[in-house]
Scaffold this motif. Structure first.
Motif, PDB file in Angstrom:
ATOM      1  N   GLY A   1       0.775  -1.224   0.000  1.00 23.35           N
ATOM      2  CA  GLY A   1       0.000   0.000   0.000  1.00 23.35           C
ATOM      3  C   GLY A   1       0.806   1.273   0.000  1.00 23.35           C
ATOM      4  O   GLY A   1       0.290   2.328   0.376  1.00 23.35           O
ATOM      5  N   GLU A   2       2.084   1.210  -0.425  1.00 24.33           N
ATOM      6  CA  GLU A   2       2.908   2.421  -0.431  1.00 24.33           C
ATOM      7  C   GLU A   2       2.357   3.477  -1.386  1.00 24.33           C
ATOM      8  O   GLU A   2       2.487   4.679  -1.126  1.00 24.33           O
ATOM      9  N   ASP A   3       1.741   3.039  -2.476  1.00 23.98           N
ATOM     10  CA  ASP A   3       1.228   4.001  -3.449  1.00 23.98           C
ATOM     11  C   ASP A   3      -0.017   4.730  -2.952  1.00 23.98           C
ATOM     12  O   ASP A   3      -0.441   5.719  -3.543  1.00 23.98           O
ATOM     13  N   THR A   4      -0.619   4.240  -1.865  1.00 21.52           N
ATOM     14  CA  THR A   4      -1.810   4.893  -1.317  1.00 21.52           C
ATOM     15  C   THR A   4      -1.469   5.857  -0.189  1.00 21.52           C
ATOM     16  O   THR A   4      -2.371   6.415   0.435  1.00 21.52           O
ATOM     17  N   ALA A   5      -0.171   6.063   0.083  1.00 20.27           N
ATOM     18  CA  ALA A   5       0.234   7.017   1.112  1.00 20.27           C
ATOM     19  C   ALA A   5      -0.106   8.425   0.670  1.00 20.27           C
ATOM     20  O   ALA A   5      -0.558   8.665  -0.451  1.00 20.27           O
ATOM     21  N   ALA A   6       0.142   9.387   1.569  1.00 22.63           N
ATOM     22  CA  ALA A   6      -0.256  10.772   1.304  1.00 22.63           C
ATOM     23  C   ALA A   6       0.366  11.308   0.020  1.00 22.63           C
ATOM     24  O   ALA A   6      -0.288  11.988  -0.771  1.00 22.63           O
ATOM     25  N   ASP A   7       1.670  11.006  -0.213  1.00 23.95           N
ATOM     26  CA  ASP A   7       2.327  11.530  -1.413  1.00 23.95           C
ATOM     27  C   ASP A   7       2.282  10.554  -2.586  1.00 23.95           C
ATOM     28  O   ASP A   7       2.749  10.869  -3.679  1.00 23.95           O
ATOM     29  N   GLY A   8       1.736   9.363  -2.371  1.00 24.12           N
ATOM     30  CA  GLY A   8       1.605   8.405  -3.461  1.00 24.12           C
ATOM     31  C   GLY A   8       2.907   7.831  -3.961  1.00 24.12           C
ATOM     32  O   GLY A   8       2.958   7.269  -5.048  1.00 24.12           O
ATOM     33  N   THR A   9       3.979   7.948  -3.183  1.00 22.95           N
ATOM     34  CA  THR A   9       5.296   7.495  -3.620  1.00 22.95           C
ATOM     35  C   THR A   9       5.538   6.042  -3.230  1.00 22.95           C
ATOM     36  O   THR A   9       5.351   5.661  -2.072  1.00 22.95           O
ATOM     37  N   ASN A  10       5.952   5.252  -4.198  1.00 26.81           N
ATOM     38  CA  ASN A  10       6.358   3.872  -3.967  1.00 26.81           C
ATOM     39  C   ASN A  10       7.886   3.862  -3.973  1.00 26.81           C
ATOM     40  O   ASN A  10       8.511   3.972  -5.022  1.00 26.81           O
ATOM     41  N   HIS A  11       8.514   3.747  -2.816  1.00 30.75           N
ATOM     42  CA  HIS A  11       9.955   3.962  -2.671  1.00 30.75           C
ATOM     43  C   HIS A  11      10.753   2.759  -3.202  1.00 30.75           C
ATOM     44  O   HIS A  11      11.393   2.027  -2.449  1.00 30.75           O
ATOM     45  N   VAL A  12      10.703   2.582  -4.511  1.00 32.41           N
ATOM     46  CA  VAL A  12      11.351   1.432  -5.136  1.00 32.41           C
ATOM     47  C   VAL A  12      12.855   1.633  -5.229  1.00 32.41           C
ATOM     48  O   VAL A  12      13.644   0.850  -4.687  1.00 32.41           O
TER      49      VAL A  12
ATOM     50  N   PHE B   1      11.501  10.716  -9.467  1.00 33.00           N
ATOM     51  CA  PHE B   1      10.365  10.996 -10.357  1.00 33.00           C
ATOM     52  C   PHE B   1       9.568   9.724 -10.633  1.00 33.00           C
ATOM     53  O   PHE B   1       8.331   9.709 -10.516  1.00 33.00           O
ATOM     54  N   PHE B   2      10.261   8.654 -10.996  1.00 34.76           N
ATOM     55  CA  PHE B   2       9.554   7.408 -11.283  1.00 34.76           C
ATOM     56  C   PHE B   2       8.837   6.871 -10.041  1.00 34.76           C
ATOM     57  O   PHE B   2       7.688   6.426 -10.119  1.00 34.76           O
ATOM     58  N   ASP B   3       9.511   6.893  -8.901  1.00 34.89           N
ATOM     59  CA  ASP B   3       8.888   6.379  -7.678  1.00 34.89           C
ATOM     60  C   ASP B   3       7.629   7.156  -7.320  1.00 34.89           C
ATOM     61  O   ASP B   3       6.669   6.596  -6.779  1.00 34.89           O
ATOM     62  N   ALA B   4       7.634   8.449  -7.613  1.00 40.22           N
ATOM     63  CA  ALA B   4       6.498   9.290  -7.231  1.00 40.22           C
ATOM     64  C   ALA B   4       5.348   9.217  -8.226  1.00 40.22           C
ATOM     65  O   ALA B   4       4.214   9.563  -7.877  1.00 40.22           O
ATOM     66  N   THR B   5       5.605   8.779  -9.451  1.00 40.04           N
ATOM     67  CA  THR B   5       4.567   8.887 -10.487  1.00 40.04           C
ATOM     68  C   THR B   5       4.125   7.575 -11.113  1.00 40.04           C
ATOM     69  O   THR B   5       3.056   7.532 -11.734  1.00 40.04           O
ATOM     70  N   LEU B   6       4.898   6.501 -10.996  1.00 42.99           N
ATOM     71  CA  LEU B   6       4.591   5.285 -11.743  1.00 42.99           C
ATOM     72  C   LEU B   6       3.250   4.674 -11.365  1.00 42.99           C
ATOM     73  O   LEU B   6       2.617   4.001 -12.192  1.00 42.99           O
ATOM     74  N   ALA B   7       2.797   4.888 -10.142  1.00 43.45           N
ATOM     75  CA  ALA B   7       1.504   4.330  -9.747  1.00 43.45           C
ATOM     76  C   ALA B   7       0.361   4.920 -10.569  1.00 43.45           C
ATOM     77  O   ALA B   7      -0.729   4.333 -10.630  1.00 43.45           O
ATOM     78  N   ARG B   8       0.598   6.070 -11.209  1.00 45.53           N
ATOM     79  CA  ARG B   8      -0.441   6.717 -12.011  1.00 45.53           C
ATOM     80  C   ARG B   8      -0.313   6.413 -13.502  1.00 45.53           C
ATOM     81  O   ARG B   8      -1.096   6.929 -14.313  1.00 45.53           O
ATOM     82  N   VAL B   9       0.669   5.594 -13.871  1.00 50.42           N
ATOM     83  CA  VAL B   9       0.814   5.201 -15.272  1.00 50.42           C
ATOM     84  C   VAL B   9      -0.341   4.268 -15.648  1.00 50.42           C
ATOM     85  O   VAL B   9      -0.655   3.340 -14.901  1.00 50.42           O
TER      86      VAL B   9
END
Length: 678
Positions: free
Chosen positions: A468-479, A500-508
Motif C-alpha cells: 500500500g505504499e502508493d496509497t500514502a499521502a504523497d503516493g510514492t512507492n519507494h522502489v 520521479f519514477f517512484d512518485a509517479t509510476l503508480a499513475r501510469v
C-alpha cells in the motif's frame, strides 16, 4: 531556578543591544524556556537539569555562532520546503496528458496498417495519402494539387467481434482526403479520423432494397459514438517521429491544444537547424522502459560497459569527479510536465586519473602544457516521459554540433521500444544501415546487464503496491531508494530520475495491474523464480529490429541475393576450370551442347534450326570458356565472387543475434585497458 531565570534575562538584555542578534536571542530564549518548563515529576526535573547542563556550552557561544546555526537551519528548512514543492509538482504530473512516440514515419508502410503498443494496449496505425489543393493566386495561376502523408490511429479492436484491425487493410474507397480501415474478418469499414463505422457489408442488401441508389453512401456523420464505431486516437508527426495521444481523439486533442491544456510533443532544436543530418534507429527490448531510461541517463556506465567501443573518452564526458568537475542539475515544471537537465565539464575524469595514477602505481606523470581553452559542457536533458538528448556544447544553451537523441516508448510493463537519432552537422549523411550496425553493437554491450536491474525493480515495485505504499499521502512507492545504493558524485541526475519514477509510476495507465501480474507469474512466497533469460532472447536483433525496420529488412534481402549470386558464379567458374582443363574437355562440353540427341525431340525444319542454334551456342561457349580459364581475369572474377559472398554474409550477420557469451567475454577484457587492475 532563579539563577537560570537571571541568565535568561541577561541573554535578553545583551541580545537587544544589536538588531543583528535578534535571531540569536530568539534561539537562546527558546532553548532556555524549553528547559525551564514546569515538570510533573522529580525524575523529569532531574532530566531537565541535565539538559540545562548539556546546553550550557551552546548557550555560552557568541551570537555569530548561533546566527550560523540559525542560517543552517533556515537553509535546511528551505531545502525541505523546495523538495516538498517538487514532490507536489510530481503529484501533478499526468501521464494521460502527454504525447508518446510509437514509430518513425519512414518505417510505416504506405496504406498498410501496423500494430503499435502503449501501456500494454494495442493500437492500429496507418499511413495514407491525401490530396492537398493550393488555392489560385492573384497572378491567375491555376490550383495545384499535391499529395501529402496522413496518419491515422485507432484501438486495434474491431467493435464487431474484437479482432485486430491491424490484420485488415486500407481500402481504396473513401473521400479524396482520407481512406478507410477495413476489418478482414467481416469487412466492417471505419473512418480513421473519427472511428465512425462507414459500412457493414452484411446490411447492404437490406439497405439497397429500401434505400435505392443511395444505399451505398457512407452513413451520416454523427457526434455521438455508437456501439459499432471504433475508437480513434490522436496522432501527430513531429520531426519525423509519429506521436500518439491515447487519451484523446483527434478532435479532442486539437481542442485541448487550443485551450492550452495539452502541450505539443517535445522536440530536438538541432533537428530543425540548417545543415544538420538526421539518421533514425528503432529497436524493441524485453526490458522495462523505466530501467532503459535510467540506463541511458547513467553517466558512469559507459566507461566500463562500453569499454571496447573504441571511443571510451566519449563516455567519460558526462560523468563528474566531485572535485573540479561537479554536476549541475536544473528542473522545470510546466503545466503538468517535467523537464530536467544536467551539465558538467566535458573533460576526461576517470580516464585522466587512470592515465596519471593507476597506470603509474600512484605516481603522477609529468604534467603536460594545460589547454587554456574553456571546456565544452556535456549536457543531458530529459523531457518526461519519453525524450532524452545528450550533447556537448559551448555552453548549456548553445546548439551542439552533434546530438544523440533517444525516445523510449512505454510499450508496457517489462518491455520498451527504443528509438534514436544521430543528429549531426555533417557535410553528408551516413547510410542508415551503417548507423544500425554500429548502434546495435553498442546496445548489445550493456542491455543484457539490465536484466538483473529490471527484475529487481519490478519485484520491489510490486511489493510496494501490495504493502500500500502508493496509497500514502504523497503516493510514492519507494522502489529505487530502497533498491539502489547511490555513491557516485555523477548520480545527482539518476537519483532525481528515480525519485520521479517512484512518485509517479503508480499513475501510469495499466502499470499497477501489469506489475502485479508480472509478480504473480514470476514469484512464489515473495521469492523470484523467473529463470534468467538467454542472451539470444534478450539480444535477438532480427526480432527486435530487422523485422520492424523496412530499410534493414531490404538490406538483408539484397544481401541474400548477393550471396546466392556469388555462389552461383563461383560454382560455375570452378566447374568450368575443372571440366575444361584441357581442349578435349571443352570439346566434350561443346559436343554435348550440339549433340543431335538434344535436337531429337523436334521434327523437321524445327529440329534442324535448333541443331544449328545449339551448335553455334556451343561454339561460342567453347571460345569464351577457353579464353576465360586461360587468362588472369578468371582468378579476378572468382576472387570477386568470393569477396562478395564474404562481405554480404558479414553484413547480414549484423542483423541477427550476434552478441553471444564468447563475444561478451572477449568484450569485457577491454575494461583493464581503461581501468588498470592494481
Amino acid at each position: 531556578m532563579k539563577q537560570l531565570k537571571a541568565a535568561a534575562l541577561s541573554i535578553l538584555l545583551s541580545s537587544q543591544r544589536s538588531s543583528t542578534t535578534v535571531d540569536a536571542f530568539a534561539f537562546r530564549l527558546k532553548v532556555v524556556n524549553s528547559l525551564l518548563s514546569t515538570s510533573p515529576s522529580a525524575s523529569d526535573q532531574t532530566k531537565k537539569t541535565a539538559d540545562v547542563a548539556a546546553a550550557a556550552p551552546l548557550l555560552s557561544q557568541p551570537s555569530s555562532y548561533l546566527n550560523d546555526v540559525a542560517t543552517t537551519a533556515t537553509a535546511a528548512s528551505s531545502r525541505k520546503a523546495a523538495a516538498t514543492a517538487k514532490q507536489r509538482n510530481f503529484q501533478e504530473f499526468d501521464y494521460n496528458s502527454q504525447w508518446y512516440p510509437v514509430s518513425w514515419a519512414e518505417d510505416v508502410p504506405l496504406n498498410e496498417p501496423i500494430r503499435v503498443t502503449l501501456f500494454d494496449v494495442d493500437y492500429v496505425l496507418a499511413k495514407t495519402t491525401a490530396t492537398k489543393t493550393s488555392a489560385a493566386n492573384d497572378d491567375g495561376e491555376e490550383e495545384v494539387k499535391e499529395e501529402e502523408e496522413v496518419f491515422y490511429a485507432m484501438l486495434d479492436s474491431c467493435p464487431h467481434k474484437k479482432v485486430a484491425l491491424s490484420e485488415g487493410r486500407i481500402t481504396d474507397c473513401g473521400t479524396q482526403d482520407k481512406r478507410y480501415f477495413q476489418c478482414s474478418y467481416h469487412g466492417w469499414t471505419f473512418d480513421g479520423e473519427s472511428g465512425e463505422c462507414m459500412e457493414i457489408p452484411q446490411t447492404m442488401i437490406a439497405k439497397q432494397s429500401k434505400g435505392g441508389n443511395n444505399a451505398n453512401a457512407p452513413a451520416a456523420t454523427t457526434t455521438k459514438k455508437r456501439r459499432e464505431d471504433a475508437t480513434s486516437v490522436a496522432v501527430r508527426v513531429v520531426q519525423g517521429m509519429v506521436w500518439m495521444q491515447p487519451s484523446h481523439t483527434p478532435l479532442e486533442a486539437l481542442s485541448a491544444i487550443q485551450r492550452g491544456e495539452l502541450l505539443p510533443p517535445p522536440t530536438i532544436p538541432e533537428m530543425d537547424l540548417p545543415g544538420y543530418k538526421v539518421t533514425h534507429v528503432v529497436r524493441d527490448f524485453p526490458i522495462d522502459w523505466t530501467v532503459l531510461m535510467e540506463n541511458i541517463m547513467d553517466p558512469d556506465h559507459g566507461y566500463f560497459a562500453h569499454s571496447s567501443s573504441g571511443a571510451a573518452v566519449g563516455f567519460d564526458w558526462y560523468s563528474a569527479d566531485g572535485v573540479e568537475n561537479t554536476m549541475h542539475v536544473d528542473e522545470d515544471f510546466n503545466e503538468g510536465g517535467w523537464k530536467i537537465a544536467s551539465s558538467v565539464n566535458a573533460v576526461p575524469k576517470l580516464i585522466k586519473y587512470n592515465q596519471n595514477f593507476r597506470n603509474n602505481e600512484g605516481k603522477p606523470t609529468t604534467k603536460k602544457k594545460e589547454d587554456t581553452t574553456p571546456p565544452r559542457v556535456a549536457t543531458t536533458t530529459y523531457t518526461a516521459p519519453s525524450l532524452i538528448a545528450l550533447g556537448r556544447r559551448t555552453n548549456s544553451t548553445s546548439p551542439s554540433p552533434f546530438v544523440t537523441a533517444f525516445w523510449v516508448s512505454p510499450t508496457g510493463t517489462g518491455k520498451s521500444r527504443f528509438m534514436s537519432a544521430a543528429v549531426g552537422k555533417t557535410p553528408f549523411s551516413i547510410p542508415r544501415w551503417m548507423v544500425h550496425i554500429n548502434l546495435n553493437n553498442f546496445l548489445d554491450q550493456d542491455t543484457f546487464l539490465l536484466c538483473g536491474q529490471h527484475r529487481a525493480v519490478l519485484k520491489r515495485e510490486a511489493e510496494g503496491y501490495l504493502q500500500g505504499e502508493d496509497t500514502a499521502a504523497d503516493g510514492t512507492n519507494h522502489v529505487r531508494k530502497s533498491t539502489y545504493v547511490y555513491r557516485s558524485p555523477s548520480e545527482r541526475l539518476p537519483v532525481r530520475i528515480g525519485q520521479f519514477f517512484d512518485a509517479t509510476l503508480a499513475r501510469v495507465p495499466n502499470r499497477k495491474e501489469g506489475v502485479l501480474a508480472w509478480y504473480e507469474k514470476h514469484t512464489k512466497n515473495h521469492k523470484l523464480l523467473e529463470p534468467w533469460p538467454s542472451r539470444e532472447e534478450v539480444l535477438n536483433r532480427y526480432e527486435q529490429h530487422t523485422k520492424i525496420c523496412p530499410d534493414s529488412m531490404d538490406l538483408v534481402e539484397r544481401c541474400d541475393k548477393v550471396i546466392n549470386s556469388s555462389k552461383l558464379v563461383g560454382m560455375a567458374l570452378i566447374f568450368m576450370k575443372v571440366i575444361g582443363r584441357s581442349h578435349e574437355g571443352l570439346a566434350q562440353i561443346t559436343a554435348a551442347l550440339s549433340n543431335p540427341f538434344v535436337s531429337g525431340f523436334t521434327f523437321g525444319a524445327v529440329r534442324q534450326l535448333f541443331s544449328q542454334s545449339t551448335s553455334i551456342f556451343g561454339s561460342l561457349v567453347h571460345r569464351f570458356a577457353t579464353a576465360l580459364i586461360q587468362s588472369k581475369p578468371f582468378y579476378s572474377i572468382l576472387a570477386l565472387a568470393l569477396l562478395s559472398h564474404y562481405v554480404a554474409s558479414r553484413i547480414k550477420r549484423e542483423f541477427f543475434f550476434k552478441f553471444d557469451d564468447e563475444l561478451h567475454r572477449k568484450d569485457i577484457k577491454y575494461i583493464a585497458k581503461n581501468w588498470v587492475d592494481l
